[in-house]
Each structure stands twice: as structure tokens, then as C-alpha cells.
Design a protein around this motif. Structure first.
Motif, PDB file in Angstrom:
ATOM      1  N   LEU A   6       0.834  -1.199   0.000  1.00  0.00           N
ATOM      2  CA  LEU A   6       0.000   0.000   0.000  1.00  0.00           C
ATOM      3  C   LEU A   6       0.875   1.257   0.000  1.00  0.00           C
ATOM      4  CD1 LEU A   6      -2.894  -0.688   2.534  1.00  0.00           C
ATOM      5  CD2 LEU A   6      -3.040  -0.595   0.055  1.00  0.00           C
ATOM      6  N   THR A   7       0.307   2.343  -0.515  1.00  0.00           N
ATOM      7  CA  THR A   7       0.978   3.635  -0.488  1.00  0.00           C
ATOM      8  C   THR A   7       0.085   4.641   0.233  1.00  0.00           C
ATOM      9  OG1 THR A   7       2.159   3.222  -2.551  1.00  0.00           O
ATOM     10  CG2 THR A   7       1.946   5.505  -1.868  1.00  0.00           C
ATOM     11  N   PHE A   8       0.662   5.353   1.186  1.00  0.00           N
ATOM     12  CA  PHE A   8      -0.034   6.419   1.901  1.00  0.00           C
ATOM     13  C   PHE A   8       0.514   7.746   1.388  1.00  0.00           C
ATOM     14  CE2 PHE A   8      -0.338   2.799   4.687  1.00  0.00           C
ATOM     15  CZ  PHE A   8      -1.595   2.894   5.263  1.00  0.00           C
ATOM     16  N   GLU A   9      -0.374   8.579   0.849  1.00  0.00           N
ATOM     17  CA  GLU A   9       0.014   9.883   0.315  1.00  0.00           C
ATOM     18  C   GLU A   9      -0.504  10.971   1.256  1.00  0.00           C
ATOM     19  OE1 GLU A   9       1.614  10.536  -2.599  1.00  0.00           O
ATOM     20  OE2 GLU A   9       1.508   8.690  -3.762  1.00  0.00           O
ATOM     21  N   LEU A  10       0.420  11.726   1.867  1.00  0.00           N
ATOM     22  CA  LEU A  10       0.052  12.767   2.820  1.00  0.00           C
ATOM     23  C   LEU A  10       0.540  14.123   2.348  1.00  0.00           C
ATOM     24  CD1 LEU A  10       1.193  10.990   6.120  1.00  0.00           C
ATOM     25  CD2 LEU A  10      -1.134  11.163   5.275  1.00  0.00           C
ATOM     26  N   ALA A  11      -0.298  15.137   2.549  1.00  0.00           N
ATOM     27  CA  ALA A  11       0.129  16.528   2.381  1.00  0.00           C
ATOM     28  C   ALA A  11      -0.024  17.185   3.743  1.00  0.00           C
ATOM     29  CB  ALA A  11      -0.716  17.240   1.331  1.00  0.00           C
ATOM     30  N   ALA A  12       1.084  17.636   4.331  1.00  0.00           N
ATOM     31  CA  ALA A  12       1.030  18.059   5.723  1.00  0.00           C
ATOM     32  C   ALA A  12       1.906  19.276   5.964  1.00  0.00           C
ATOM     33  CB  ALA A  12       1.486  16.919   6.640  1.00  0.00           C
ATOM     34  N   GLU A  13       1.551  19.997   7.025  1.00  0.00           N
ATOM     35  CA  GLU A  13       2.403  21.079   7.519  1.00  0.00           C
ATOM     36  C   GLU A  13       3.589  20.417   8.208  1.00  0.00           C
ATOM     37  OE1 GLU A  13       1.724  24.497  10.789  1.00  0.00           O
ATOM     38  OE2 GLU A  13       0.357  24.545   9.070  1.00  0.00           O
ATOM     39  N   THR A  14       4.743  20.453   7.575  1.00  0.00           N
ATOM     40  CA  THR A  14       5.816  19.542   7.949  1.00  0.00           C
ATOM     41  C   THR A  14       6.406  19.726   9.346  1.00  0.00           C
ATOM     42  OG1 THR A  14       7.317  20.942   6.636  1.00  0.00           O
ATOM     43  CG2 THR A  14       6.503  18.921   5.618  1.00  0.00           C
ATOM     44  N   ASP A  45      -1.649  24.036  -3.848  1.00  0.00           N
ATOM     45  CA  ASP A  45      -2.273  23.053  -4.727  1.00  0.00           C
ATOM     46  C   ASP A  45      -2.721  21.783  -4.003  1.00  0.00           C
ATOM     47  OD1 ASP A  45      -1.862  24.636  -7.043  1.00  0.00           O
ATOM     48  OD2 ASP A  45       0.234  23.982  -7.114  1.00  0.00           O
ATOM     49  N   SER A  46      -2.518  21.697  -2.701  1.00  0.00           N
ATOM     50  CA  SER A  46      -2.780  20.440  -2.003  1.00  0.00           C
ATOM     51  C   SER A  46      -4.260  20.060  -2.001  1.00  0.00           C
ATOM     52  CB  SER A  46      -2.271  20.522  -0.566  1.00  0.00           C
ATOM     53  OG  SER A  46      -0.867  20.640  -0.538  1.00  0.00           O
ATOM     54  N   LEU A  47      -5.142  21.047  -1.860  1.00  0.00           N
ATOM     55  CA  LEU A  47      -6.571  20.731  -1.875  1.00  0.00           C
ATOM     56  C   LEU A  47      -6.981  20.160  -3.223  1.00  0.00           C
ATOM     57  CD1 LEU A  47      -8.791  20.919   0.239  1.00  0.00           C
ATOM     58  CD2 LEU A  47      -9.471  23.106  -0.729  1.00  0.00           C
ATOM     59  N   ASP A  48      -6.448  20.703  -4.305  1.00  0.00           N
ATOM     60  CA  ASP A  48      -6.724  20.152  -5.628  1.00  0.00           C
ATOM     61  C   ASP A  48      -6.165  18.737  -5.756  1.00  0.00           C
ATOM     62  OD1 ASP A  48      -8.103  22.372  -6.519  1.00  0.00           O
ATOM     63  OD2 ASP A  48      -6.339  23.311  -7.420  1.00  0.00           O
ATOM     64  N   ALA A  49      -5.002  18.492  -5.147  1.00  0.00           N
ATOM     65  CA  ALA A  49      -4.408  17.152  -5.202  1.00  0.00           C
ATOM     66  C   ALA A  49      -5.285  16.139  -4.472  1.00  0.00           C
ATOM     67  CB  ALA A  49      -2.999  17.177  -4.609  1.00  0.00           C
ATOM     68  N   ILE A  50      -5.898  16.547  -3.357  1.00  0.00           N
ATOM     69  CA  ILE A  50      -6.843  15.678  -2.661  1.00  0.00           C
ATOM     70  C   ILE A  50      -8.048  15.400  -3.545  1.00  0.00           C
ATOM     71  CG2 ILE A  50      -8.462  15.574  -0.713  1.00  0.00           C
ATOM     72  CD1 ILE A  50      -6.398  17.075   0.957  1.00  0.00           C
ATOM     73  N   THR A  51      -8.543  16.418  -4.213  1.00  0.00           N
ATOM     74  CA  THR A  51      -9.696  16.266  -5.096  1.00  0.00           C
ATOM     75  C   THR A  51      -9.388  15.313  -6.251  1.00  0.00           C
ATOM     76  OG1 THR A  51     -10.421  18.510  -4.562  1.00  0.00           O
ATOM     77  CG2 THR A  51     -11.337  17.515  -6.549  1.00  0.00           C
ATOM     78  N   LEU A  74     -15.279  27.668   4.022  1.00  0.00           N
ATOM     79  CA  LEU A  74     -15.128  27.911   2.591  1.00  0.00           C
ATOM     80  C   LEU A  74     -14.626  26.685   1.832  1.00  0.00           C
ATOM     81  CD1 LEU A  74     -13.536  31.495   2.628  1.00  0.00           C
ATOM     82  CD2 LEU A  74     -15.945  30.861   2.414  1.00  0.00           C
ATOM     83  N   MET A  75     -14.455  25.577   2.537  1.00  0.00           N
ATOM     84  CA  MET A  75     -14.045  24.336   1.876  1.00  0.00           C
ATOM     85  C   MET A  75     -15.120  23.891   0.881  1.00  0.00           C
ATOM     86  SD  MET A  75     -11.141  22.804   2.903  1.00  0.00           S
ATOM     87  CE  MET A  75     -10.026  22.702   4.300  1.00  0.00           C
ATOM     88  N   PRO A  76     -14.734  23.288  -0.245  1.00  0.00           N
ATOM     89  CA  PRO A  76     -15.730  22.741  -1.181  1.00  0.00           C
ATOM     90  C   PRO A  76     -16.614  21.698  -0.499  1.00  0.00           C
ATOM     91  CG  PRO A  76     -13.528  22.764  -2.165  1.00  0.00           C
ATOM     92  CD  PRO A  76     -13.351  23.104  -0.721  1.00  0.00           C
ATOM     93  N   TRP A  77     -17.832  21.534  -0.993  1.00  0.00           N
ATOM     94  CA  TRP A  77     -18.792  20.627  -0.362  1.00  0.00           C
ATOM     95  C   TRP A  77     -18.310  19.178  -0.361  1.00  0.00           C
ATOM     96  CZ3 TRP A  77     -20.695  16.472  -3.002  1.00  0.00           C
ATOM     97  CH2 TRP A  77     -20.556  16.491  -4.386  1.00  0.00           C
ATOM     98  N   PHE A  78     -17.458  18.828  -1.308  1.00  0.00           N
ATOM     99  CA  PHE A  78     -17.011  17.435  -1.427  1.00  0.00           C
ATOM    100  C   PHE A  78     -15.782  17.132  -0.575  1.00  0.00           C
ATOM    101  CE2 PHE A  78     -15.705  20.006  -5.103  1.00  0.00           C
ATOM    102  CZ  PHE A  78     -14.328  20.012  -4.938  1.00  0.00           C
ATOM    103  N   ILE A  79     -15.367  18.086   0.257  1.00  0.00           N
ATOM    104  CA  ILE A  79     -14.246  17.885   1.159  1.00  0.00           C
ATOM    105  C   ILE A  79     -14.755  17.721   2.586  1.00  0.00           C
ATOM    106  CG2 ILE A  79     -12.207  18.960   2.181  1.00  0.00           C
ATOM    107  CD1 ILE A  79     -11.697  17.994  -0.635  1.00  0.00           C
ATOM    108  N   ASP A  80     -14.307  16.665   3.247  1.00  0.00           N
ATOM    109  CA  ASP A  80     -14.608  16.460   4.664  1.00  0.00           C
ATOM    110  C   ASP A  80     -13.382  16.838   5.498  1.00  0.00           C
ATOM    111  OD1 ASP A  80     -17.216  15.644   4.477  1.00  0.00           O
ATOM    112  OD2 ASP A  80     -16.765  13.508   4.468  1.00  0.00           O
ATOM    113  N   TYR A  81     -13.629  17.175   6.754  1.00  0.00           N
ATOM    114  CA  TYR A  81     -12.501  17.552   7.611  1.00  0.00           C
ATOM    115  C   TYR A  81     -12.848  17.303   9.074  1.00  0.00           C
ATOM    116  CZ  TYR A  81     -15.176  21.864   8.413  1.00  0.00           C
ATOM    117  OH  TYR A  81     -16.149  22.768   8.733  1.00  0.00           O
TER     118      TYR A  81
END
Length: 229
Positions: A6-14, A45-51, A74-81
Motif C-alpha cells: 500500500l501507499t499512503f500519500e500525505l500533504a502536511a504542515e511539515t 495546490d494540495s486541496l486540488d491534489a486531494i480532489t 469555505l471548503m468545497p462541499w465534497f471535502i470532509d474535515y
């Protein structure tokens, strides 16, 4: 149930992620042997990468100032958090900084040059909005890519720069043995509340029931849910 490869792809505040990143890797390897973890820095661009499905999960701070473009509402409707914890920015100065010999107030804070970071394609953030409301501005003399770099520069000798970063960076600096003094931003509580940063897990709704993402979310919550304690 524990598939390999498996591969885990994370975008994070490092800086935040690196505080307990080794513990996260250990848990990933125990649960999913031979898994690959890829982490990229959270950026514009991270939010677009999640999308697009290129990133499984984001972990970053957002803003609460009412005029910010980074509000959670202001997050898009298709994003959960999910908010894991809230933090506030603090000021970081080296131990022999001349400001420490003065009364710590707004005048002292604004008298010295500031190190800012280039965040979401901007050198300014909610602090600058709050100062603008007060009819004040700060002297941004240096702009760097992230908090790691700003902490490193603030700790260097022979300058009068000050840095502003989340309070959790105090723990990050301790890990790297940086001798920095941490002070609150000298503004009143009503203004300081506008600087509150909710640190948030972000994912696409299509992954809300994905077993891999569910496990990753719970693991990150256990490791980072209360980092200030």
C-alpha cells in the motif's frame, strides 16, 4: 486485511508532522508491512491534489479571521474535515535578542524586522489583517518557504529578526535544540482570538469509508490530537 504494497500519500504542515513522524511510520509498518509513505508539504495546490485523488489525507492549519480565504467553512462541499486541536501563533526570538531588554508590547513587536513565510501564495496572513484593523503594519524584511526555515533563521546570531509561528513549533525547536525564546503576540484577547489556528485533517468525501484512510485518520488523531499537553 493487512495488505502489503500500500501507499499512503500525505500533504502536511511539515514541522508539526515531523514532531512524531517516526512514531507514525512505526505504526504504519506494523499495521501494513511493506507499505510506502509519501509526504509532501502542504501548499496552495494540495486541496486540488486531494480532489484529484493524488493525496489521501491533508493535515494542516487553517485560519479563523473572518476575512481569511482559508476558513474551513469555505471548503468545497465534497471535502470532509476534522479539527484535531487549535493553536495560536507566538513570537520566536533568539536568547540574546535586543527586544528582550525592552518592555514587551506592540511597539516593541513592530519595531523589529519580521520573518514571514510564503503561505498559500501570500506573504501576509491573519496577523497582518488584525494589524491593519488597528492601523498598523509590520516590517516583513524576509520571506521564507516554511516554519522550519523561519525558526532556523530566527536562531542565527548577528541579526534583529523575529519570527512568528504556531505555538507547537516550541516543541519542534526543542527537538532541534534551538535556543529560542517564545513570547505571545502583544495584542488583546479579542484580537488574538482572530489568530486561532484549527489544525485539521482533510480528505475527499469518497474516502470517508475507505479502510486505509479511516485507519490513518485514527492513528494521526492518537499521535497528534493533543500535542500541546
Amino acid at each position: 486485511d493487512s495488505p502489503g504494497g500500500l501507499t499512503f500519500e500525505l500533504a502536511a504542515e511539515t514541522p508539526l508532522m515531523l514532531i512524531r513522524f517516526n512514531a507514525l511510520l512505526e505504526q504504519v509498518n506494523q499495521r501494513y508491512p511493506q507499505a510506502t509513505v509519501k509526504m509532501r508539504h502542504w501548499d496552495y495546490d494540495s486541496l486540488d491534489a486531494i480532489t484529484r485523488g493524488e493525496v489521501d489525507l491533508g493535515f494542516t492549519g487553517r485560519e479563523t479571521h473572518p476575512r481569511s480565504r482559508e476558513l474551513l467553512k469555505l471548503m468545497p462541499w465534497f471535502i470532509d474535515y476534522e479539527i484535531l486541536f487549535s493553536d495560536r501563533p507566538y513570537v520566536y526570538l533568539r536568547e540574546d535578542h535586543p527586544a528582550l531588554q525592552e518592555t514587551w508590547d506592540l511597539e516593541t513587536f513592530l519595531r523589529y524586522p519580521h520573518i514571514s513565510i510564503f503561505w498559500e501564495r501570500s506573504d501576509t496572513w491573519a496577523l497582518d489583517e488584525v494589524l491593519r484593523e488597528m492601523g498598523r503594519t509590520r516590517n516583513i524584511a524576509m520571506s521564507l518557504p516554511g516554519f522550519e526555515q523561519s525558526m532556523f533563521m530566527a536562531a542565527q546570531p548577528g541579526h534583529n529578526y523575529i519570527a512568528t509561528a504556531p505555538h507547537y513549533c516550541h516543541h519542534y525547536n526543542q527537538l532541534h535544540q534551538r535556543k529560542l525564546v517564545t513570547l505571545p503576540i502583544p495584542i488583546d484577547e479579542a484580537q488574538a482570538q482572530k489568530l486561532t489556528v484549527p489544525f485539521t485533517l482533510i480528505w475527499h468525501k469518497r474516502n470517508s469509508h475507505n479502510p486505509k484512510i479511516l485507519w490513518l485518520r485514527e492513528t494521526i488523531k492518537a499521535l497528534y490530537g493533543s500535542p500541546l499537553r
